[in-house]
Every structure is written in C-alpha cells, then in structure tokens.
Design an enzyme around this catalytic site. Structure first.
Site, PDB file in Angstrom:
ATOM      1  N   ASP A   1       0.831  -1.393   0.239  1.00 20.44           N
ATOM      2  CA  ASP A   1       0.264  -0.084   0.459  1.00 20.44           C
ATOM      3  C   ASP A   1       1.108   1.143  -0.197  1.00 20.44           C
ATOM      4  O   ASP A   1       0.158   2.512   0.580  1.00 20.44           O
ATOM      5  CB  ASP A   1      -0.909  -0.368   1.036  1.00 20.44           C
ATOM      6  CG  ASP A   1      -0.303   0.432   2.752  1.00 20.44           C
ATOM      7  OD1 ASP A   1      -1.342  -0.308   3.594  1.00 20.44           O
ATOM      8  OD2 ASP A   1       1.156   0.047   2.859  1.00 20.44           O
TER       9      ASP A   1
ATOM     10  N   LYS B   1      -1.932   5.060  -2.762  1.00 20.15           N
ATOM     11  CA  LYS B   1      -2.270   5.556  -4.441  1.00 20.15           C
ATOM     12  C   LYS B   1      -1.482   5.433  -5.367  1.00 20.15           C
ATOM     13  O   LYS B   1      -0.084   5.135  -5.063  1.00 20.15           O
ATOM     14  CB  LYS B   1      -2.220   7.252  -3.920  1.00 20.15           C
ATOM     15  CG  LYS B   1      -3.879   7.615  -3.172  1.00 20.15           C
ATOM     16  CD  LYS B   1      -3.221   9.442  -2.787  1.00 20.15           C
ATOM     17  CE  LYS B   1      -4.445   9.992  -1.893  1.00 20.15           C
ATOM     18  NZ  LYS B   1      -3.794  10.557  -0.723  1.00 20.15           N
TER      19      LYS B   1
ATOM     20  N   MET C   1       1.342   9.009  12.453  1.00 17.09           N
ATOM     21  CA  MET C   1       0.212  10.180  11.617  1.00 17.09           C
ATOM     22  C   MET C   1      -0.412  10.967  12.342  1.00 17.09           C
ATOM     23  O   MET C   1      -1.503  11.392  12.649  1.00 17.09           O
ATOM     24  CB  MET C   1      -0.699   8.667  11.812  1.00 17.09           C
ATOM     25  CG  MET C   1      -0.716   7.567  11.324  1.00 17.09           C
ATOM     26  SD  MET C   1      -2.361   6.549  11.094  1.00 17.09           S
ATOM     27  CE  MET C   1      -2.192   5.707  13.078  1.00 17.09           C
TER      28      MET C   1
END
Ligand code: SAH
Length: 486
Positions: A36, A56, A170
C-alpha cells in the site's frame, strides 16, 4: 504450501534489510502481493507474484479498507497464497487486526508475521533510543490522527503528565494541535522533541527542537508524512548517537560494497550513483600495442576486471610488468593470478616516481576520460605512452541520484570519488532546477574527495573541499572523515 491463505506481513520501516527472514521468504513464495505504498523495489526482488498496489497510484484511487478486505478474500478464495505487505508491524496502527478478522469471518486462514515497527525504529535510526536508563523508563505510542467517532478518544492531559517517552504516529497534519494539547495538559514547553521523517529510507531526515519550536521548524523544513514525533529527554541522545549520512556517488557496481564499508566506519550510507561505466569495444591492433609496451598500467579495479575478460589480454599480461594504481586494482588483478606493482602514492606523481629511470614504454588500459595529465607527465619524463580506452564514464540516469538531489539538505557528507561524479551531480541538479539548493547543501556539509584530480574539479566548479585522505582510496577517505569527527 496450503492454498488459499493470507499472510499479514510486516515489512519494517522501509529499508529492505530491515525485513524479517520470514517476510522475505513469504514474498518470494506468494502468488499475490498486496502493498500500500511506494516500496523500495529491492523488497520485491525475487518475487514472482501478481503485484497489486492498493495505495494511491497514478490514475487510480486508493482502495478503501473495505475494498482491500474484499480483494484479500477474493484472491484467497481463488486458492492463492496471498501476502498482504504492511509498513512496520501489521498490528501497530496497521489495521492488520481488522483484516485478520474479516478473513476469519469468511473462513480463510490467516497468519500474522511481525515486523520492525517504525515507532521504535525511526527514532532509533535517527539516534534516539526510546527508553534509556536514568532518562526514560516508559514508552507511550499514540496516533496523532484520531478519527472522530471511530477511535476511542485520547486523554491528552493524562498523556502530557505521564513522563517517559511519547511517540506520535500519523501526526504530521495535526502537529500544532497535538503539541498544543500536550502543553495545555501540563508538559513543559521546553521538553525536547524531534520529528523523524522517512526513518530507514534513503531520504531519512530528523528535525530536533523542543515542544515550543518543533512544529515551526518542521514546517519550514517541509517535513512530510510518514514522520514520527518523539517527545522526551531521550531526544537529546541523538547528538551523540546519530550517524552522519554520507552520499556515495560511485557507479552502481561499487555501491553495495562502499555502503557496507561506510557503515562499518559508523556512517549511514545513501546510495546515489552519479555515473555508470559503458564498456567500449577493444581496438583491432590491441595485441600489437600490448606487445610494444614494457609496462601495462590499470588505474581502476573496474578497468582491470573488464580487460581481464579478454583472453588475449590475460595471456599478454603474464609477460608484462603490470602496474596497479591503488590496492583495489591490485586486488582485482590478483584475482586473476596477476602480480602487480603499486606506486607508493596512488596518483600520477606516484606513478612517475616509481617508473623514473626504470621503464621506457607504458600502455594504459583505462577509462576513455582518463586524465591527460597522467600521460603528459610521463611523456615529459621521457616515456613512450599509449592509451587504450576500455570504458566510458557516462551519466547514471539513476533515480536514487535524483532523490539525493531533492534531499541534499539532509546530507552531512558528500563523498566524491572521481571528477566525473562532481560533474554529473552538478549537471543533474542543474537539469532539475535545483543547482542553487545543491550548492547550498554542499556549502553546509562536509565535502570529501578521494584524491587530487577530484579536488581540482570541485574547485573549478566553485565547491570547497573539506577532507582528502593521504592515501587515495575510498577506505582512507572514510578513515579521514572519522578522524575528523572524533
Ligand atoms: N504499522 C506501522 C505504522 C502505520 S501508521 C508501523 O508499525 O510502523 C503510519 C504512520 O507510521 C505514519 O504516519 C508515520 O507516523 C509512521 N511511519 C511509518 N513508517 C515510517 C518511517 N519509515 N519513518 C517515520 N515514520 C513512519
């Protein structure tokens, strides 16, 4: 292997060498691999699986978690051995648990393979131990990106008052907010803090400061995800424990060996080949020219290894006086049973000194761009000089060089091993519109060269030189760099 099974595999923080043996094995055995994000391509070396990028990528949208679960189920139900490759460890903010549950619900067998988590490895690779006797005896790992309504809310006041080391994953987009919550909760603004961006990747960077100024520093440095925020006194240990990053610009074939050597001297290598070697056809009159020369000289291990592929050259050399400029070249020749002489100084002057009064003709087997200076000096000393180009030095076109140029600011040391590495690095930066940035980075960093011609090329280009070893070898250059640090 049992068919129709899914392995949730931790891939570590990004450096392929930090994958587990089990991860490596499963990647080579899998029928399908789902990953990913942009991976280091070396991770998938040897894989024969269908590769599916669920992150993406150009022209396609990121798959939702639901979509990923569905794809895992489908691929397993078709009877495939599926590897779901994840960054770091699958069960630490990796949604690995969710995927496992979804698969079990469909009766599909699933196994998790732990990985080196970035929560520990990224700080560590930047010189920050997350715990340290007398400084921090606890580690708290939190998400900096809570999803309202989905995550159990974090108690920032409790977190602020816990002491020990805090690692926030994150957390780039909500950096200011999270830091404000910590300070409001009672953690002092002077607490050391650092952001480690892309830990374990070639472009790893660290920005250090305090809770008060780290966000502003990170923004002005353009820190992006993935990055980790570390808060606590342990951050200060990086001053001693962080390794300097050294950019290695040599041709591809020498990168691995040079990188290991740099590591052994305590540096963190960045492999960025600036040049490549392109073999040239040998001239038809090669053997006659060999016969005419008393000595045959090699100026690089690359040249020696290329020449020795030719049987005619190998035979002729057994009857010649063979000269190697430098120990690596000598070693390459000795692998073919050839004994060579090495001048005391690995340079044209050294060679001149060694030959003066002793020989009258010399043939160079070397790069097409070999220095004229070398042959001129010998001619002036009265020798007959011949030169056969074995290879051309050309621009590498390597993506890793572009990556280096983009991140030049984060590099402590640039190691130039030939004048061509200087020229192609600068030329490439110019083509990318980043010459000014590169020159600034060079100005701030330590610039090391292997020998004089390289140093001269740098000064012609207006770049300062900080380190040149007494012996002109890559290893001696590393030693000189290390001595300078101590
Ligand atoms: N399962 C992963 C974490 C996934 S959450 C692990 O164990 O490492 C994604 C977050 O991890 C990113 O937002 C970033 O905070 C952190 N991260 C992942 N890889 C990183 C790296 N190489 N360097 C710094 N942070 C990283």
């Amino acid at each position: 292997m049992a068919r129709g099974k899914v392995y949730l595999v931790g891939g570590g923080p990004g450096d392929p060498e930090l994958m587990t043996l089990k991860a490596k094995r499963l990647l080579s055995e899998a029928d399908v691999i789902l990953f990913d994000r942009l991976l280091d391509p070396r991770m998938l070396e040897g894989a024969r699986a269908e590769l599916i990028d669920v992150g993406k990528n150009a022209g396609r949208h990121k798959l939702s978690q639901e979509g990923i679960n569905q794809l895992l189920i489908e691929k397993a139900q078709e009877g495939n051995v599926v590897v779901r490759l994840k960054g770091g460890d699958p069960y630490l903010f990796g949604r690995g648990g969710e995927e496992a549950l979804a698969l079990l619900e469909k009766g599909i067998s699933v196994e998790v393979v732990p990985g080196v988590t970035s929560a520990v490895a990224a700080p560590e690779l930047a010189g920050i131990p997350v715990t340290h006797r007398g400084i921090a005896s606890s580690l708290l790992i939190v998400t900096g990106h809570e999803e309202p309504g989905k995550d159990t809310p974090l108690d920032w006041k409790a977190i602020a008052n816990l002491g020990g080391t805090l690692v926030i994953l994150m957390g780039v987009s909500r950096l200011e907010k999270n830091i404000a919550s910590l300070i409001a909760g009672g953690r002092t603004a002077k607490t050391p803090a650092a952001l480690v961006e892309k830990g374990g990747w070639p472009e790893q960077r660290m920005i250090a400061g305090t809770l008060e100024d780290i966000a502003q520093k990170a923004r002005s440095a353009g820190i992006e995800s993935p990055a980790i925020l570390v808060v606590g006194e342990v951050v200060e240990l990086a001053e001693k424990l962080a390794r300097d990053r050294i950019a290695i610009l040599r041709p591809k074939a020498q990168q691995e060996e040079s990188a290991r050597l740099a590591e052994s001297y305590g540096f963190q290598p960045i492999m960025a080949p600036a040049i490549a070697l392109k073999e040239k056809p040998l001239p038809e009159d090669l053997l006659e020219r060999l016969e005419r020369a008393e000595c045959v000289a090699f100026t690089s291990a690359n040249g020696a290894l290329m020449a020795l592929q030719d049987k005619g050259i190998r035979e002729a050399l057994t009857r010649k006086r063979v000269i190697a400029i430098g120990p690596k070249t000598e070693q390459a020749l000795s692998e073919y049973g050839l004994i060579s002489q090495v001048p005391e100084e690995y340079s044209s002057e050294g060679l001149q000194k060694m030959l003066s009064g002793q020989a009258c003709s010399i043939l160079f087997l070397r790069s097409a761009q070999g220095s004229q200076y070398l042959s001129e000096g010998l001619r002036q000393a009265g020798l007959q000089v011949d030169d056969i180009p074995l290879y051309e030095v050309v621009f590498s076109g390597d993506q890793r060089l572009d990556d280096l140029i983009k991140r030049a600011k984060s590099v402590e040391i640039f190691a130039f091993t030939s004048s061509s590495t200087v020229r192609y690095l600068l030329e490439r930066a110019r083509a990318m519109g980043l010459e000014k940035e590169l020159r600034e980075a060079l100005e701030r960093s330590t610039v090391a060269v292997i020998g004089k011609p390289t140093a001269e090329e740098l000064s012609r280009q207006g770049v300062k030189v900080d380190v040149m070893p007494e012996k002109f070898t890559f290893e001696a250059m590393l030693q000189a760099l290390k001595a300078r640090k101590n």
